[in-house]
Design a protein around this motif. Structure first.
Motif, PDB file in Angstrom:
ATOM      1  N   SER A   1      16.471  42.352  84.032  1.00 50.70           N
ATOM      2  CA  SER A   1      16.058  43.487  83.182  1.00 50.70           C
ATOM      3  C   SER A   1      14.862  43.142  82.303  1.00 50.70           C
ATOM      4  O   SER A   1      14.004  43.980  82.066  1.00 50.70           O
ATOM      5  CB  SER A   1      17.233  43.949  82.322  1.00 50.70           C
ATOM      6  OG  SER A   1      17.631  42.896  81.466  1.00 50.70           O
ATOM      7  N   ASN A   2      14.843  41.900  81.841  1.00 51.21           N
ATOM      8  CA  ASN A   2      13.733  41.504  80.964  1.00 51.21           C
ATOM      9  C   ASN A   2      12.408  41.531  81.727  1.00 51.21           C
ATOM     10  O   ASN A   2      11.412  42.098  81.277  1.00 51.21           O
ATOM     11  CB  ASN A   2      14.014  40.111  80.396  1.00 51.21           C
ATOM     12  CG  ASN A   2      13.233  39.851  79.129  1.00 51.21           C
ATOM     13  OD1 ASN A   2      12.944  40.784  78.395  1.00 51.21           O
ATOM     14  ND2 ASN A   2      12.890  38.614  78.879  1.00 51.21           N
ATOM     15  N   GLY A   3      12.411  40.910  82.924  1.00 52.30           N
ATOM     16  CA  GLY A   3      11.202  40.863  83.744  1.00 52.30           C
ATOM     17  C   GLY A   3      10.772  42.242  84.213  1.00 52.30           C
ATOM     18  O   GLY A   3       9.572  42.516  84.338  1.00 52.30           O
TER      19      GLY A   3
ATOM     20  N   ARG B   1      12.106  50.059  78.116  1.00 53.52           N
ATOM     21  CA  ARG B   1      11.967  51.480  78.439  1.00 53.52           C
ATOM     22  C   ARG B   1      13.254  52.216  78.086  1.00 53.52           C
ATOM     23  O   ARG B   1      14.347  51.642  78.163  1.00 53.52           O
ATOM     24  CB  ARG B   1      11.637  51.647  79.919  1.00 53.52           C
ATOM     25  CG  ARG B   1      10.165  51.319  80.204  1.00 53.52           C
ATOM     26  CD  ARG B   1       9.773  51.704  81.594  1.00 53.52           C
ATOM     27  NE  ARG B   1      10.248  50.726  82.553  1.00 53.52           N
ATOM     28  CZ  ARG B   1      10.303  50.917  83.864  1.00 53.52           C
ATOM     29  NH1 ARG B   1       9.928  52.063  84.352  1.00 53.52           N
ATOM     30  NH2 ARG B   1      10.735  49.974  84.663  1.00 53.52           N
ATOM     31  N   HIS B   2      13.113  53.455  77.732  1.00 56.42           N
ATOM     32  CA  HIS B   2      14.281  54.183  77.233  1.00 56.42           C
ATOM     33  C   HIS B   2      14.589  55.409  78.083  1.00 56.42           C
ATOM     34  O   HIS B   2      13.695  55.999  78.678  1.00 56.42           O
ATOM     35  CB  HIS B   2      14.054  54.596  75.780  1.00 56.42           C
ATOM     36  CG  HIS B   2      14.047  53.419  74.842  1.00 56.42           C
ATOM     37  ND1 HIS B   2      15.117  53.090  74.064  1.00 56.42           N
ATOM     38  CD2 HIS B   2      13.106  52.473  74.605  1.00 56.42           C
ATOM     39  CE1 HIS B   2      14.834  52.009  73.366  1.00 56.42           C
ATOM     40  NE2 HIS B   2      13.615  51.623  73.679  1.00 56.42           N
TER      41      HIS B   2
ATOM     42  N   GLY C   1      16.197  57.104  73.003  1.00 55.89           N
ATOM     43  CA  GLY C   1      17.585  56.931  73.429  1.00 55.89           C
ATOM     44  C   GLY C   1      17.881  55.497  73.823  1.00 55.89           C
ATOM     45  O   GLY C   1      17.113  54.588  73.527  1.00 55.89           O
ATOM     46  N   PRO C   2      19.006  55.286  74.526  1.00 54.47           N
ATOM     47  CA  PRO C   2      19.361  53.917  74.919  1.00 54.47           C
ATOM     48  C   PRO C   2      18.343  53.346  75.894  1.00 54.47           C
ATOM     49  O   PRO C   2      17.686  54.086  76.630  1.00 54.47           O
ATOM     50  CB  PRO C   2      20.729  54.086  75.584  1.00 54.47           C
ATOM     51  CG  PRO C   2      20.802  55.507  75.977  1.00 54.47           C
ATOM     52  CD  PRO C   2      19.996  56.272  74.998  1.00 54.47           C
ATOM     53  N   SER C   3      18.211  52.037  75.897  1.00 55.47           N
ATOM     54  CA  SER C   3      17.287  51.407  76.835  1.00 55.47           C
ATOM     55  C   SER C   3      17.831  51.569  78.255  1.00 55.47           C
ATOM     56  O   SER C   3      19.038  51.770  78.463  1.00 55.47           O
ATOM     57  CB  SER C   3      17.127  49.925  76.504  1.00 55.47           C
ATOM     58  OG  SER C   3      18.342  49.256  76.751  1.00 55.47           O
ATOM     59  N   LEU C   4      16.924  51.448  79.214  1.00 56.64           N
ATOM     60  CA  LEU C   4      17.358  51.534  80.612  1.00 56.64           C
ATOM     61  C   LEU C   4      18.345  50.420  80.930  1.00 56.64           C
ATOM     62  O   LEU C   4      19.264  50.603  81.730  1.00 56.64           O
ATOM     63  CB  LEU C   4      16.131  51.418  81.531  1.00 56.64           C
ATOM     64  CG  LEU C   4      15.439  52.725  81.883  1.00 56.64           C
ATOM     65  CD1 LEU C   4      14.187  52.447  82.695  1.00 56.64           C
ATOM     66  CD2 LEU C   4      16.370  53.639  82.667  1.00 56.64           C
ATOM     67  N   GLU C   5      18.156  49.263  80.280  1.00 58.14           N
ATOM     68  CA  GLU C   5      19.080  48.145  80.497  1.00 58.14           C
ATOM     69  C   GLU C   5      20.490  48.532  80.055  1.00 58.14           C
ATOM     70  O   GLU C   5      21.465  48.309  80.764  1.00 58.14           O
ATOM     71  CB  GLU C   5      18.600  46.923  79.712  1.00 58.14           C
ATOM     72  CG  GLU C   5      19.491  45.712  79.897  1.00 58.14           C
ATOM     73  CD  GLU C   5      19.137  44.581  78.953  1.00 58.14           C
ATOM     74  OE1 GLU C   5      18.816  44.844  77.776  1.00 58.14           O
ATOM     75  OE2 GLU C   5      19.166  43.420  79.390  1.00 58.14           O
TER      76      GLU C   5
ATOM     77  N   ASP D   1      25.989  50.219  81.299  1.00 61.01           N
ATOM     78  CA  ASP D   1      27.089  51.181  81.176  1.00 61.01           C
ATOM     79  C   ASP D   1      27.471  51.754  82.533  1.00 61.01           C
ATOM     80  O   ASP D   1      28.647  52.006  82.807  1.00 61.01           O
ATOM     81  CB  ASP D   1      26.675  52.316  80.217  1.00 61.01           C
ATOM     82  CG  ASP D   1      26.546  51.827  78.784  1.00 61.01           C
ATOM     83  OD1 ASP D   1      27.049  50.732  78.494  1.00 61.01           O
ATOM     84  OD2 ASP D   1      25.933  52.537  77.968  1.00 61.01           O
ATOM     85  N   LEU D   2      26.449  51.942  83.375  1.00 65.07           N
ATOM     86  CA  LEU D   2      26.708  52.462  84.720  1.00 65.07           C
ATOM     87  C   LEU D   2      27.414  51.396  85.556  1.00 65.07           C
ATOM     88  O   LEU D   2      28.360  51.681  86.294  1.00 65.07           O
ATOM     89  CB  LEU D   2      25.358  52.823  85.352  1.00 65.07           C
ATOM     90  CG  LEU D   2      25.280  53.982  86.337  1.00 65.07           C
ATOM     91  CD1 LEU D   2      25.853  55.242  85.734  1.00 65.07           C
ATOM     92  CD2 LEU D   2      23.822  54.229  86.727  1.00 65.07           C
ATOM     93  N   HIS D   3      26.953  50.165  85.414  1.00 66.23           N
ATOM     94  CA  HIS D   3      27.467  49.043  86.195  1.00 66.23           C
ATOM     95  C   HIS D   3      28.927  48.747  85.836  1.00 66.23           C
ATOM     96  O   HIS D   3      29.718  48.338  86.680  1.00 66.23           O
ATOM     97  CB  HIS D   3      26.602  47.816  85.920  1.00 66.23           C
ATOM     98  CG  HIS D   3      26.872  46.648  86.805  1.00 66.23           C
ATOM     99  ND1 HIS D   3      26.422  46.575  88.107  1.00 66.23           N
ATOM    100  CD2 HIS D   3      27.535  45.485  86.579  1.00 66.23           C
ATOM    101  CE1 HIS D   3      26.794  45.426  88.630  1.00 66.23           C
ATOM    102  NE2 HIS D   3      27.479  44.748  87.727  1.00 66.23           N
TER     103      HIS D   3
END
Lengths: 242, 167
Positions: free
Chosen positions: A29-31, A37-38, A190-194, A199-201
């Motif tokens: 996620s960092n790379g 990104r949100h 909003g929440p970050s994509l990470e 949360d999805l994972h």
């Protein structure tokens, strides 16, 4: 056993692929910049319960507006800093000053943070309100007492002299279009994509029932591994007998 | 992959290990001096940017100085949130580095003395890097790097402050 293995396998296939892809994305996620990104889609923001700010207060500061939207401080429609429990904002001709209940923010006229000052002169309580003295100095009201800063806002002196009558910052109603722009910005961060992927994972995005379903699917994958091994062993044994 | 089913939900709470007032009282035997100001502009701003990899999120810093000792309260983002760190410098050596407030969800191990004591006696090499190797913590790499950057920045600013000349 073979039919059950096939049925469970087909059911779990999409889930396994999703877990692999989302797991890889989370690991990197960092790379991939997912932490920077949100999520901004309105239905996802609704799903996360990201409504407009619960508290909103604006203060006229010179020709500009300083607004506290929740814990976000805006200079006009630009988010400039975070501050909790906004209690007032002023412009002394050189600096914009915003106060939370336990800190002061000094900003230049463009909104760049000069310094964040934890509020804490000995014997002071939380900040109740912020104002300016006759000579443009910063004044803080705290626990029924007035505290006057020196020119650089380095030190504070308590004073209750009757002759000193600071001009206290009072909330005002910002223009409607500015309020709407701030609400959009506030909601947009909003929440970050990470976080969304995590949360999805984990299934948490669907609440407790999501976690339960993911648990069942995880057990199904464990079952596939076991039943696969059993079928493989059986096939091998039958092959030898022939 | 299945192990990641157990990923924790982020908590988001800040842990305050020491307030700024407590830190200053400890640094100066309960009688901290008045603060001094250091503006981050010009070459100093560039030097800070080189250490942090970005501009420091403030235009001026205050520091406290008594005899050869200076105390600094600095902030740097580990992964997503700022870590507030207090650094005491004697002459040009770090006497003590302490995490004052930790806000990240993971990596809080950097606040333990077992980690922060590694900075004791650290100074700057000619190259501008720390002369002491800092052992990382698995899972807290970004926080470790943030603290290392702040230690370097504090030593560099101390060398530029009035305190380095014993004011």
């Amino acid at each position: 056993m073979r039919r059950l293995h096939r049925t469970v396998g087909v059911t779990a296939a999409a889930f396994v692929i999703f877990m692999v892809v989302s797991g890889l994305a989370i690991n990197h996620s960092n790379g991939l910049g997912l932490d920077r990104r949100h999520v901004s889609q309105p239905f996802l923001l609704d799903w996360y319960g990201l409504d407009g700010p619960e508290t909103f207060q604006s203060y006229a500061a010179g020709d500009d507006w300083l607004s506290f939207a929740g814990s976000q401080l805006f200079l006009n429609d630009k988010p400039v800093a975070t501050v909790s429990n906004g209690t007032g904002a002023v412009f002394n001709g050189e600096m914009l000053i915003a106060a939370g209940s336990d800190e002061l923010l000094l900003l230049d006229p463009q909104g760049q943070l000069i310094e964040r000052l934890p509020w804490g002169p000995a014997g002071a309580e939380k900040i109740d309100s912020l104002g300016l003295s006759d000579n443009g100095g910063v004044v803080v009201a705290s626990g029924g007492q007035s505290w006057f800063a020196d020119q650089d806002v380095l030190s504070w002196e308590r004073s209750n002299e009757a002759g000193l009558s600071p001009l206290w910052a009072t909330p005002a109603s910002a223009p409607e279009n500015l309020q709407q722009a701030i609400a959009r910005q506030y909601r947009g961060s909003g929440p970050s994509l990470e976080r969304f992927l995590l949360d999805l994972h984990s299934g948490r995005i669907f609440g407790p029932i999501g976690i339960l379903i993911y648990d069942l699917l995880a057990l199904a994958i464990a079952f596939l591994a076991l039943s696969g091994l059993i079928l493989w062993a059986r096939g091998r044994r039958n092959g030898k007998q022939r | 992959m299945i192990v990641s089913f157990c990923l924790p939900v982020p908590a988001g709470a800040a842990t305050v290990y020491e307030t700024q007032a407590e830190f200053l009282a400890r640094a100066f035997s309960d009688s901290p001096p008045e603060p001094n100001l250091l503006w981050l502009s010009g070459e100093r701003k560039s030097a800070v940017r080189q250490i942090l990899g970005h501009d420091y999120p403030a235009l001026r810093l205050r520091y406290w100085c008594q005899a050869d000792r200076s105390a600094w309260v600095l902030e740097e983002i580990g992964k997503e949130l700022p870590i507030t760190v207090g650094i005491i410098i004697d002459k040009s050596y770090i006497r003590n580095l302490r995490v004052l407030t930790y806000r990240e969800n993971r990596g809080g191990e950097v606040a333990t003395p077992a980690f922060t004591d590694q900075f004791n006696e650290a100074a700057l090499k000619q190259s501008g890097k720390l002369d002491t190797g800092i052992d990382g913590i698995s899972g807290a790499t970004l926080s470790v790097q943030a603290l290392t950057r702040l230690a370097t920045m504090a030593l560099m600013l101390n060398a530029e402050s009035n305190c380095s000349s014993g004011a």
